[in-house]
Design an enzyme around this catalytic site. Structure first.
Site, mmCIF file in Angstrom:
data_model
loop_
_atom_site.group_PDB
_atom_site.id
_atom_site.type_symbol
_atom_site.label_atom_id
_atom_site.label_comp_id
_atom_site.label_asym_id
_atom_site.label_seq_id
_atom_site.Cartn_x
_atom_site.Cartn_y
_atom_site.Cartn_z
ATOM 1 N N HIS A 23 -3.202 -13.494 16.089
ATOM 2 C CA HIS A 23 -2.099 -14.440 15.898
ATOM 3 C C HIS A 23 -1.397 -14.613 17.234
ATOM 4 C CE1 HIS A 23 1.465 -16.391 14.304
ATOM 5 N NE2 HIS A 23 0.884 -16.461 13.121
ATOM 6 N N ARG A 83 -4.720 -21.296 15.515
ATOM 7 C CA ARG A 83 -4.282 -20.023 16.095
ATOM 8 C C ARG A 83 -5.178 -19.523 17.218
ATOM 9 N NH1 ARG A 83 -2.561 -17.144 10.410
ATOM 10 N NH2 ARG A 83 -0.666 -18.385 10.240
ATOM 11 N N HIS A 107 -4.364 -10.247 13.456
ATOM 12 C CA HIS A 107 -3.610 -10.693 12.295
ATOM 13 C C HIS A 107 -4.437 -10.799 11.029
ATOM 14 C CE1 HIS A 107 -0.509 -12.752 10.076
ATOM 15 N NE2 HIS A 107 -1.232 -13.826 9.926
ATOM 16 N N PHE A 126 1.940 -26.720 9.636
ATOM 17 C CA PHE A 126 1.416 -25.458 10.145
ATOM 18 C C PHE A 126 0.300 -25.805 11.126
ATOM 19 C CE2 PHE A 126 1.548 -21.028 8.114
ATOM 20 C CZ PHE A 126 2.925 -21.004 8.090
ATOM 21 N N GLN A 165 -9.068 -12.684 13.642
ATOM 22 C CA GLN A 165 -8.021 -13.599 14.116
ATOM 23 C C GLN A 165 -6.897 -12.857 14.841
ATOM 24 O OE1 GLN A 165 -5.198 -16.000 11.365
ATOM 25 N NE2 GLN A 165 -6.565 -17.473 12.333
ATOM 26 N N LEU A 190 4.923 -9.816 12.904
ATOM 27 C CA LEU A 190 4.597 -11.245 12.942
ATOM 28 C C LEU A 190 5.840 -12.114 13.105
ATOM 29 C CD1 LEU A 190 2.279 -13.363 12.468
ATOM 30 C CD2 LEU A 190 3.218 -13.560 10.178
ATOM 31 N N GLU A 226 4.061 -18.686 12.090
ATOM 32 C CA GLU A 226 3.719 -20.001 12.613
ATOM 33 C C GLU A 226 4.731 -21.045 12.117
ATOM 34 O OE1 GLU A 226 -0.457 -20.388 12.481
ATOM 35 O OE2 GLU A 226 -0.376 -22.517 12.039
ATOM 36 N N ARG A 285 -9.239 -18.934 10.639
ATOM 37 C CA ARG A 285 -8.488 -19.332 9.439
ATOM 38 C C ARG A 285 -7.270 -20.158 9.825
ATOM 39 N NH1 ARG A 285 -3.779 -17.436 6.719
ATOM 40 N NH2 ARG A 285 -3.565 -15.567 7.986
HETATM 41 C C1 LIG Z 1 2.652 -10.275 8.383
HETATM 42 C C2 LIG Z 1 1.706 -11.198 7.680
HETATM 43 C C3 LIG Z 1 2.118 -12.476 7.338
HETATM 44 C C4 LIG Z 1 1.242 -13.340 6.695
HETATM 45 N N1 LIG Z 1 1.675 -14.600 6.377
HETATM 46 C C5 LIG Z 1 0.832 -15.441 5.725
HETATM 47 C C6 LIG Z 1 1.273 -16.733 5.338
HETATM 48 O O1 LIG Z 1 2.417 -17.117 5.535
HETATM 49 N N2 LIG Z 1 0.388 -17.553 4.723
HETATM 50 C C7 LIG Z 1 -0.902 -17.180 4.436
HETATM 51 O O2 LIG Z 1 -1.656 -17.961 3.868
HETATM 52 N N3 LIG Z 1 -1.326 -15.923 4.781
HETATM 53 C C8 LIG Z 1 -0.498 -15.059 5.400
HETATM 54 N N4 LIG Z 1 -0.936 -13.803 5.735
HETATM 55 C C9 LIG Z 1 -2.229 -13.347 5.240
HETATM 56 C C10 LIG Z 1 -2.133 -13.001 3.754
HETATM 57 O O3 LIG Z 1 -0.858 -12.489 3.485
HETATM 58 C C11 LIG Z 1 -3.172 -11.984 3.322
HETATM 59 O O4 LIG Z 1 -4.448 -12.378 3.752
HETATM 60 C C12 LIG Z 1 -3.213 -11.853 1.798
HETATM 61 O O5 LIG Z 1 -1.929 -11.651 1.274
HETATM 62 C C13 LIG Z 1 -4.139 -10.720 1.388
HETATM 63 O O6 LIG Z 1 -4.026 -10.521 0.012
HETATM 64 P P1 LIG Z 1 -5.046 -9.568 -0.744
HETATM 65 O O7 LIG Z 1 -4.623 -9.580 -2.174
HETATM 66 O O8 LIG Z 1 -6.430 -9.975 -0.440
HETATM 67 O O9 LIG Z 1 -4.806 -8.125 -0.097
HETATM 68 P P2 LIG Z 1 -3.484 -7.261 0.131
HETATM 69 O O10 LIG Z 1 -2.251 -7.957 -0.238
HETATM 70 O O11 LIG Z 1 -3.594 -6.722 1.508
HETATM 71 O O12 LIG Z 1 -3.664 -6.079 -0.908
HETATM 72 C C14 LIG Z 1 -4.652 -5.079 -0.767
HETATM 73 C C15 LIG Z 1 -4.525 -4.088 -1.904
HETATM 74 O O13 LIG Z 1 -5.642 -3.207 -1.868
HETATM 75 C C16 LIG Z 1 -5.208 -1.880 -2.106
HETATM 76 N N5 LIG Z 1 -6.199 -0.987 -1.495
HETATM 77 C C17 LIG Z 1 -6.794 -1.083 -0.287
HETATM 78 N N6 LIG Z 1 -7.664 -0.062 -0.109
HETATM 79 C C18 LIG Z 1 -7.617 0.690 -1.227
HETATM 80 C C19 LIG Z 1 -8.268 1.889 -1.643
HETATM 81 N N7 LIG Z 1 -9.161 2.532 -0.874
HETATM 82 N N8 LIG Z 1 -7.953 2.396 -2.864
HETATM 83 C C20 LIG Z 1 -7.033 1.773 -3.657
HETATM 84 N N9 LIG Z 1 -6.391 0.659 -3.301
HETATM 85 C C21 LIG Z 1 -6.690 0.118 -2.108
HETATM 86 C C22 LIG Z 1 -3.829 -1.818 -1.483
HETATM 87 O O14 LIG Z 1 -3.080 -0.787 -2.063
HETATM 88 C C23 LIG Z 1 -3.277 -3.212 -1.849
HETATM 89 O O15 LIG Z 1 -2.711 -3.160 -3.133
HETATM 90 C C24 LIG Z 1 -0.069 -12.923 6.376
HETATM 91 C C25 LIG Z 1 -0.476 -11.641 6.724
HETATM 92 C C26 LIG Z 1 0.394 -10.807 7.389
HETATM 93 C C27 LIG Z 1 -0.115 -9.447 7.792
#
Ligand SMILES: Cc1cc2nc3c(=O)[nH]c(=O)nc-3n(C[C@H](O)[C@H](O)[C@H](O)COP(=O)(O)OP(=O)(O)OC[C@H]3O[C@@H](n4cnc5c(N)ncnc54)[C@H](O)[C@@H]3O)c2cc1C
Length: 597
Positions: free
Chosen positions: A262, A306, A371, A127, A260, A272, A275, A406
């Site tokens: 992407h 990135r 991103h 990556f 960031q 997306l 990568e 990142r």
């Molecule tokens: C398209 C895409 C591809 C990616 N690919 C990769 C990858 O291959 N490798 C990597 O390392 N990272 C990747 N990332 C980044 C990574 O996926 C995310 O940073 C990570 O999954 C975030 O996880 P999280 O649990 O912090 O939040 P999230 O998975 O975003 O979850 C947030 C949660 O908070 C809840 N929430 C938010 N606000 C409220 C509110 N006011 N009230 C109640 N609930 C709320 C939502 O319902 C959700 O359940 C990618 C991101 C994207 C967008």
């Protein structure tokens, strides 16, 4: 849904712990709190399997050494620190990278279906930023696989009768509107001024009823704020609610200017294109069909970090070497059908469905798009924030392992490593009994509920004014234009002015939909209020940081300035006014150097 007492007309739910967010961070934390016997609530504005984590494509980093034997957590840490442009706190990076192999093995034991090498070991691919095959993956649907695995680990426990386990309750489609705190002198040694978590308020999206949650510990795991920008790879729900909830409760944010972009999002929709596509050997071409990365990162080429690749693409486009003035090409044709079908099936489908092209035969048109949010709720390595009982982890937090940029694959890692630690820390800090003033907390939650009721009713009563959607679109456009891939002082000052003008119009926002049932317009209007808080934090942080570092690239200050700016930006509200402070970066074994790729 858990049993609720009704007080002053509002249902009140009491739990030891409330976890806001059901992405990878929230679910991983919940496994720990439930295992430690804590009564745990997971509150999420969408069904857990719809969290943005499900969209993660490319993979998760861990120095397993399966592809190249001599990998080590130290090398992973070095790549992370260098990739962060030396702004990451090195002790936090060490925790993440040391724990990565165990985290991936644990996911595998939970049931994640990782892609394999022919000899059966977990496959790894290169990556950006490391150029090293360290990223474990489940084809290009890694987040989907891991999220389902963790959810499976938890759904059983909702009905578990195991006396050693804590109760678990999911509150799906509940939108948290505010954090509630309560003064309690016994919790801040000797000062008599301590405040701590009392709980939160939330709207049940199904019927618009307001609910109170009373808890001694609350974890923010609310994800990023990509939807602050016009072009973003993020889900529509990524509106950074956790950051604005924290800010309003007096908790500062950290490093918000680092956003960031992407390099490769699909032209037209900004979905997306992982990568992993470049990790598998895909390369970038400008309109002269040159592999232009030779000019920008001769050693790493398409696998530079990135920030560097995104700027290179944007520069090619701005200097007239893009296609239709808007995009460059990502060429995968030489990878051939078998490789694409095995390792990038999702990318092929996305290209077919959303651009009408098959990457086996035609290069994919790509352009940079927002991103990831490196900044977020300021938290320590123990995931605690400044407010006792409030924790933050995952993308909504900044602890900080990513610094100014990142590396791909490190965010999924952050969610599972620090989600787990957050659950463990809360488990230690939240014994089932103790001196917490539950009645005081409940009173504070009830008072907040009546204020929230007034705020929401006022919004619903408004019959005319500014249309929510147009104000939101203007905000997103402003952020992309003035605080995008390239930034410049005078332009950003203008951007901030525009932003404040838009913010001043928020009190006139009106929505046509007045229905109590699944009123998405209402939720969007509340999200928009929070987006303005975040936008201001990004803008003020970016203007104050007079240097270029990682994702923050200023035409008027093109060099990194370690003497003045090797520090974190802390942004807080004091008496409602924004205040910027600074915090030294915690350096370690890797000396600060120039970043050469
Ligand atoms: C398209 C895409 C591809 C990616 N690919 C990769 C990858 O291959 N490798 C990597 O390392 N990272 C990747 N990332 C980044 C990574 O996926 C995310 O940073 C990570 O999954 C975030 O996880 P999280 O649990 O912090 O939040 P999230 O998975 O975003 O979850 C947030 C949660 O908070 C809840 N929430 C938010 N606000 C409220 C509110 N006011 N009230 C109640 N609930 C709320 C939502 O319902 C959700 O359940 C990618 C991101 C994207 C967008």
């Amino acid at each position: 849904m858990g049993d609720a007492e009704k007080k002053a007309g509002y249902p009140i739910h009491s739990h030891d712990v409330v976890i806001v967010g059901a992405g990878l961070t929230g679910l991983r934390a919940a496994i720990e709190t439930v295992n430690r016997g804590l009564d745990t609530a997971i509150v999420s504005k969408v069904h857990p399997l719809r969290a943005h984590s499900v969209a993660a494509q490319g993979g998760i980093n861990a120095a397993l050494g399966n592809a190249v034997a001599d990998d080590s957590w130290e090398d992973h840490a070095f790549d992370t620190v260098k990739g962060s442009d030396y702004l990451a706190d090195q002790d936090a990076v060490e925790i993440m990278c040391k724990n990565a192999p165990a985290a991936v093995m644990e996911l595998e034991h939970f049931g994640t279906v990782f892609s394999r090498f022919p000899d059966g070991r977990i496959a790894q691919r290169p990556f950006g930023g490391g150029m090293f095959p360290r990223t474990c993956y489940a084809a290009d649907r890694t987040g989907h696989n891991i999220l389902h695995t963790l959810y499976e680990q938890l759904v059983d426990r909702e009905k578990s009768e195991n006396a050693n386990e804590g109760k678990l309750t999911f509150y799906e489609e509940f939108f948290v509107t505010s954090l509630v705190k309560v003064g309690d002198s016994s919790f801040e040694k000797g000062t008599g001024k301590g405040e701590r978590c009392a709980g939160c308020t939330a709207i049940n999206i199904a019927d618009r009823s307001l609910h109170g949650f009373v808890c001694r510990s609350l974890l923010l795991a609310t994800g990023g704020f990509g939807r602050l920008f016009t072009r973003s790879t993020n889900a529509l729900i990524n509106t950074g609610d956790g950051a604005s909830l924290a800010l309003r409760a007096g908790v500062p944010l950290k490093d918000m200017e680092f956003v960031q972009f992407h390099p490769t999002t699909l032209y037209g929709t900004n979905i997306l294109i992982t990568e992993g596509a470049r990790g598998e050997g895909g390369y970038l071409l400008n309109s002269r069909y040159e592999r232009f990365m030779e000019k920008y990162a001769p050693k790493s080429m398409e696998l530079a970090p990135r920030d560097i690749v995104a700027r290179a693409i944007q520069q090619e486009i701005e200097e007239g070497r893009g296609f239709e003035g808007s995009y460059v090409l990502l060429d995968l044709r030489h990878l051939k059908e078998k490789k694409i079908a095995e390792s990038l099936p999702g990318i092929r489908l996305i290209s077919l469905d959303f651009a009408g092209i098959d990457p086996i035969e035609t290069p994919i048109p790509v352009q940079p798009g927002q991103h990831y949010s490196m900044g977020g709720v300021a938290a320590g390595n123990d995931l605690a924030t400044e407010l006792l009982g409030i924790y933050a982890a995952g993308e909504c937090s900044c602890i900080s392992v990513h610094g100014a940029n990142r590396l791909g694959g490190n965010s999924l890692l952050e969610t599972v490593v620090f989600g787990k630690f957050a659950g463990q820390k809360i488990g230690k800090a939240s014994p089932a009994s103790g001196s917490w003033d539950r009645n005081g907390a409940e009173q504070a939650v009830l008072e907040k509920l009546s204020l929230e009721d007034v705020r929401i009713k006022a919004l619903l009563r408004r019959e005319s004014g500014v249309k929510m959607h147009s104000l939101r679109d203007e905000l997103k456009k402003t952020m992309f234009e003035y605080f995008g891939v390239f930034r410049e002082g005078k332009k950003m000052e203008k951007g901030l002015e525009k932003l404040l003008e838009l913010k001043a119009r928020y009190p006139e926002v009106h929505i046509n939909n007045k229905s109590p049932l699944f009123n998405q317009a209402l939720i969007s209007a509340l999200e928009l209020e929070g987006l303005f808080d975040i936008a201001e934090a990004v803008a003020r942080g970016a203007i104050a940081r007079q240097e270029s570092r990682g994702s923050h690239s200023r035409a008027d200050y093109p060099e990194r300035d370690d003497e003045k700016f090797l520090y974190h930006t802390i942004y807080r509200l004091k008496g409602g006014n924004p205040v910027l402070e600074s915090l030294p970066v915690r350096l370690g074994k890797f000396p600060v150097k120039e970043r050469v790729y």
